[in-house]
Design an enzyme around this catalytic site. Structure first.
Site, PDB file in Angstrom:
ATOM      1  N   SER A 123      98.807   8.280 -92.212  1.00  0.00           N
ATOM      2  CA  SER A 123      98.307   9.556 -92.727  1.00  0.00           C
ATOM      3  C   SER A 123      98.215  10.548 -91.586  1.00  0.00           C
ATOM      4  CB  SER A 123      96.945   9.383 -93.401  1.00  0.00           C
ATOM      5  OG  SER A 123      96.053   8.767 -92.510  1.00  0.00           O
ATOM      6  N   THR A 126      96.641  16.023 -93.683  1.00  0.00           N
ATOM      7  CA  THR A 126      96.558  16.382 -95.088  1.00  0.00           C
ATOM      8  C   THR A 126      96.877  15.243 -96.046  1.00  0.00           C
ATOM      9  OG1 THR A 126      97.427  18.512 -94.347  1.00  0.00           O
ATOM     10  CG2 THR A 126      97.321  18.177 -96.720  1.00  0.00           C
ATOM     11  N   LYS A 127      97.879  14.443 -95.696  1.00  0.00           N
ATOM     12  CA  LYS A 127      98.431  13.509 -96.681  1.00  0.00           C
ATOM     13  C   LYS A 127      98.293  12.070 -96.214  1.00  0.00           C
ATOM     14  CE  LYS A 127     101.808  16.352 -95.989  1.00  0.00           C
ATOM     15  NZ  LYS A 127     103.190  16.523 -95.577  1.00  0.00           N
ATOM     16  N   LYS A 143     103.325   9.501-101.563  1.00  0.00           N
ATOM     17  CA  LYS A 143     102.569  10.407-100.707  1.00  0.00           C
ATOM     18  C   LYS A 143     101.632  11.227-101.573  1.00  0.00           C
ATOM     19  CE  LYS A 143     104.801  12.264 -96.906  1.00  0.00           C
ATOM     20  NZ  LYS A 143     105.368  13.307 -96.023  1.00  0.00           N
ATOM     21  N   ASP A 255     105.855  22.195 -86.856  1.00  0.00           N
ATOM     22  CA  ASP A 255     105.233  20.993 -86.310  1.00  0.00           C
ATOM     23  C   ASP A 255     106.348  19.972 -86.105  1.00  0.00           C
ATOM     24  OD1 ASP A 255     103.587  19.019 -85.521  1.00  0.00           O
ATOM     25  OD2 ASP A 255     102.451  18.855 -87.380  1.00  0.00           O
TER      26      ASP A 255
HETATM   27  N1  LIG Z   1     108.580   8.069 -96.402  1.00  0.00           N
HETATM   28  C1  LIG Z   1     107.828   7.553 -95.450  1.00  0.00           C
HETATM   29  N2  LIG Z   1     107.993   6.269 -95.083  1.00  0.00           N
HETATM   30  C2  LIG Z   1     107.208   5.735 -94.104  1.00  0.00           C
HETATM   31  N3  LIG Z   1     106.261   6.390 -93.447  1.00  0.00           N
HETATM   32  C3  LIG Z   1     106.052   7.676 -93.768  1.00  0.00           C
HETATM   33  C4  LIG Z   1     106.821   8.325 -94.773  1.00  0.00           C
HETATM   34  N4  LIG Z   1     106.402   9.595 -94.867  1.00  0.00           N
HETATM   35  C5  LIG Z   1     105.428   9.732 -93.960  1.00  0.00           C
HETATM   36  N5  LIG Z   1     105.210   8.596 -93.291  1.00  0.00           N
HETATM   37  C6  LIG Z   1     104.193   8.354 -92.243  1.00  0.00           C
HETATM   38  O1  LIG Z   1     102.955   8.840 -92.719  1.00  0.00           O
HETATM   39  C7  LIG Z   1     102.386   9.761 -91.787  1.00  0.00           C
HETATM   40  C8  LIG Z   1     101.704  10.884 -92.563  1.00  0.00           C
HETATM   41  O2  LIG Z   1     102.635  11.607 -93.345  1.00  0.00           O
HETATM   42  P1  LIG Z   1     102.778  13.189 -93.205  1.00  0.00           P
HETATM   43  O3  LIG Z   1     103.287  13.489 -91.814  1.00  0.00           O
HETATM   44  O4  LIG Z   1     103.584  13.719 -94.308  1.00  0.00           O
HETATM   45  O5  LIG Z   1     101.259  13.656 -93.352  1.00  0.00           O
HETATM   46  P2  LIG Z   1     100.576  14.976 -92.810  1.00  0.00           P
HETATM   47  O6  LIG Z   1      99.183  14.954 -93.301  1.00  0.00           O
HETATM   48  O7  LIG Z   1     101.427  16.165 -93.158  1.00  0.00           O
HETATM   49  O8  LIG Z   1     100.660  14.759 -91.259  1.00  0.00           O
HETATM   50  P3  LIG Z   1     100.464  15.858 -90.109  1.00  0.00           P
HETATM   51  O9  LIG Z   1      98.995  15.976 -89.872  1.00  0.00           O
HETATM   52  O10 LIG Z   1     101.215  15.218 -88.964  1.00  0.00           O
HETATM   53  O11 LIG Z   1     101.116  17.107 -90.573  1.00  0.00           O
HETATM   54  C9  LIG Z   1     103.540  10.237 -90.915  1.00  0.00           C
HETATM   55  O12 LIG Z   1     103.131  10.460 -89.598  1.00  0.00           O
HETATM   56  C10 LIG Z   1     104.566   9.129 -90.985  1.00  0.00           C
HETATM   57  O13 LIG Z   1     104.445   8.271 -89.880  1.00  0.00           O
END
Ligand SMILES: Nc1ncnc2c1ncn2[C@@H]1O[C@H](COP(=O)(O)OP(=O)(O)OP(=O)(O)O)[C@@H](O)[C@H]1O
Length: 481
Positions: A123, A126-127, A143, A255
């Protein structure tokens, strides 16, 4: 009620959640939250609808998009049904939002009803991402907005409106989903579908279903073969080229850290697109066009149209240099490719090339490698002779080497027997090798120093008066004789 893409229409927007008056420490209150939701909603709408935004330049592309209404976008054919919040924030789920027609995402909520083996993957702010297995056996990534994440938490602390804050965060996921679909490419993570479903006290939470990858671990990458590291750099070059020429205009990743990417079968793919931007930076002179990085700044020209020229593409390129190329490209590369690789690293580090030239040079490296031309200057002579011994085994143990495709032995990729001889000669323990019928992503056969290998006859180093040779390796022609 579940909404599967292409089947049922979206639910109308839900009534707003509790709406406390702005309390002490709450800046702007719900009016400000509504404004932020609206800004994100409008951004999603722009990306969903089609062409480049203001400043995206390249008028020829804008015209093409205008000629193709309802092209590869994610518009839902239905009129908006979502109700706005009373304070002016757009409703949720948004409409027109992601939909599916023809080639759009295929999986919906039905696909999520019987998933198994859910595992947390990672994570960010956000996600949160989970790995699940679909009933058919395929593993996918789900996600969703992280309810205990930083983004939602800080918003709730500021505005005290959980549903509104959910909407704000979910628009990031929605934006990512729209961009994954609009920017389809082998190096953009594939979107399989999405689902709106109630979760905890929040109605219509969005979950996206995508290809599953493995998070990029830089330390691990540094331990892999040059060939695999080059593949990642080439993937990145192809991705940046695609982003610079996308149907939306030149897309920049604000980013751009390794964690925004995942590996799928050795290919690098971008997964986190919520911080992508299409609009170029407006300017009146080049002093408005400063590209800032922690270690250095670049001043770019301001175009006659009033946009910083190539800023989006150059931001991506310098980030590719500082996070990937500089670590992955030159290290333990074939000797003859070093000058070309060094020039790629230098030119991207100085931003003297654009994305097109960078990709052309990376593709050239691939060609030299795949065609074996990188071996042309290898020196022959003064080496031991090797004899091919069909049907035999070499009675000695494997040894380990670095970087090996196999943990317990020395398994390397070579272009041909000649290169295998060179490799064997450069390893003190090597007495023999086998060329297997395995190939790597570039098509290179994999040679192994093992007697257990059965896919090819071993090549044994001759030590003085050996048996008559069935085939010998000729150092002059660099072929078996
Ligand atoms: N399809 C996927 N398969 C495996 N791991 C994933 C996938 N998508 C995302 N991840 C992992 O999950 C983590 C979180 O996803 P994501 O980057 O979309 O979240 P975020 O909240 O936008 O993160 P950030 O704070 O970096 O913007 C990522 O750093 C990545 O390592």
């Amino acid at each position: 009620v579940l909404f599967a893409p292409g089947s049922e229409p979206p639910r109308p927007g839900q009534s707003p959640g509790p709406s406390p008056a702005p309390g002490p420490g709450r800046r702007g209150g719900r009016g400000e939250l509504a404004r932020q939701i609206r800004a994100r909603y409008e951004e999603v709408q722009r990306y969903s609808r089609g062409g480049p935004g203001p400043g995206a330049g390249r008028p020829e592309r804008r015209r093409l998009m205008d000629l193709a209404p309802g092209g590869p976008g994610l518009q839902r054919p239905r009129p908006p049904r979502a109700r706005p919040l009373p304070d002016g924030a757009p409703g949720w789920p948004p409409a027109p939002g992601p939909g599916s027609s023809g080639s759009g995402p295929r999986l919906g909520c039905a696909a999520l009803r019987n998933v198994s083996g859910a595992q947390y993957v990672g994570s960010g702010y956000t996600k949160a991402v989970y790995r699940v297995r679909l009933p058919g056996g395929a593993a996918v990534a789900l996600k969703a907005v992280d309810f205990s994440g930083h983004d939602l938490g800080s918003c709730v602390r500021e505005f005290g409106a959980r549903r509104g804050c959910y909407r704000l965060a979910a628009h990031k996921l929605l934006k990512e989903m729209v961009l994954l679909e609009r920017l389809r490419h082998p190096n953009v993570l594939q979107l399989y579908g999405y689902c709106y479903q109630d979760s905890e006290d929040i109605p219509d939470t969005l979950t996206t279903i995508t290809e599953l990858g493995a998070p990029v671990e830089m330390i691990q990458l540094l331990q892999t073969s040059w060939e695999d590291r080059f593949r990642i750099c080439l993937s990145l070059g192809r991705l940046l080229h695609h982003l610079a020429h996308s149907p939306l205009g030149s897309v920049t990743l604000l980013d751009f850290r390794p964690r925004q990417f995942v590996l799928v079968d050795g290919e690098l793919k971008v997964t986190d697109l919520d911080d992508a931007r299409v609009e170029e930076t407006p300017c009146t002179s080049s002093t408005d066009c400063i590209l800032e990085f922690p270690a250095r700044n670049f001043t770019l020209p301001c175009s006659a149209q009033g946009w910083c020229e190539g800023m989006n593409e150059k931001r991506n390129l310098y980030n590719a240099y500082r996070f990937f190329f500089t670590y992955l490209l030159p290290h333990s590369a074939p000797h003859s490719l070093r000058p070309l690789l060094d020039s790629i690293v230098n030119a991207t580090g100085e931003l003297t090339w654009g994305v097109d030239e960078t990709l052309a040079q990376l593709e050239k490296v691939l060609h030299l490698y795949q065609s074996g031309q990188y071996l042309q200057n290898a020196t022959a002579g003064g080496r031991a002779e090797y004899q091919r011994l069909p049907g035999s085994t070499i009675p000695q143990e494997d040894y380990r080497c670095w970087p090996s495709y196999h943990h317990g032995s020395c398994l390397l990729s070579v272009f041909n027997v000649a290169e295998a001889v060179d490799v064997c000669e450069s390893h003190a323990q090597c007495q023999a090798f086998v060329v297997t019928n395995q190939t790597t992503w570039t098509g290179e056969p994999v040679g192994k120093d093992t007697r257990r290998e059965v896919t090819g006859a071993p090549w044994k180093k001759l030590t003085g008066s050996g048996p008559p040779s069935e085939a010998r390796f000729d150092e002059k022609t660099r072929r078996p004789r």
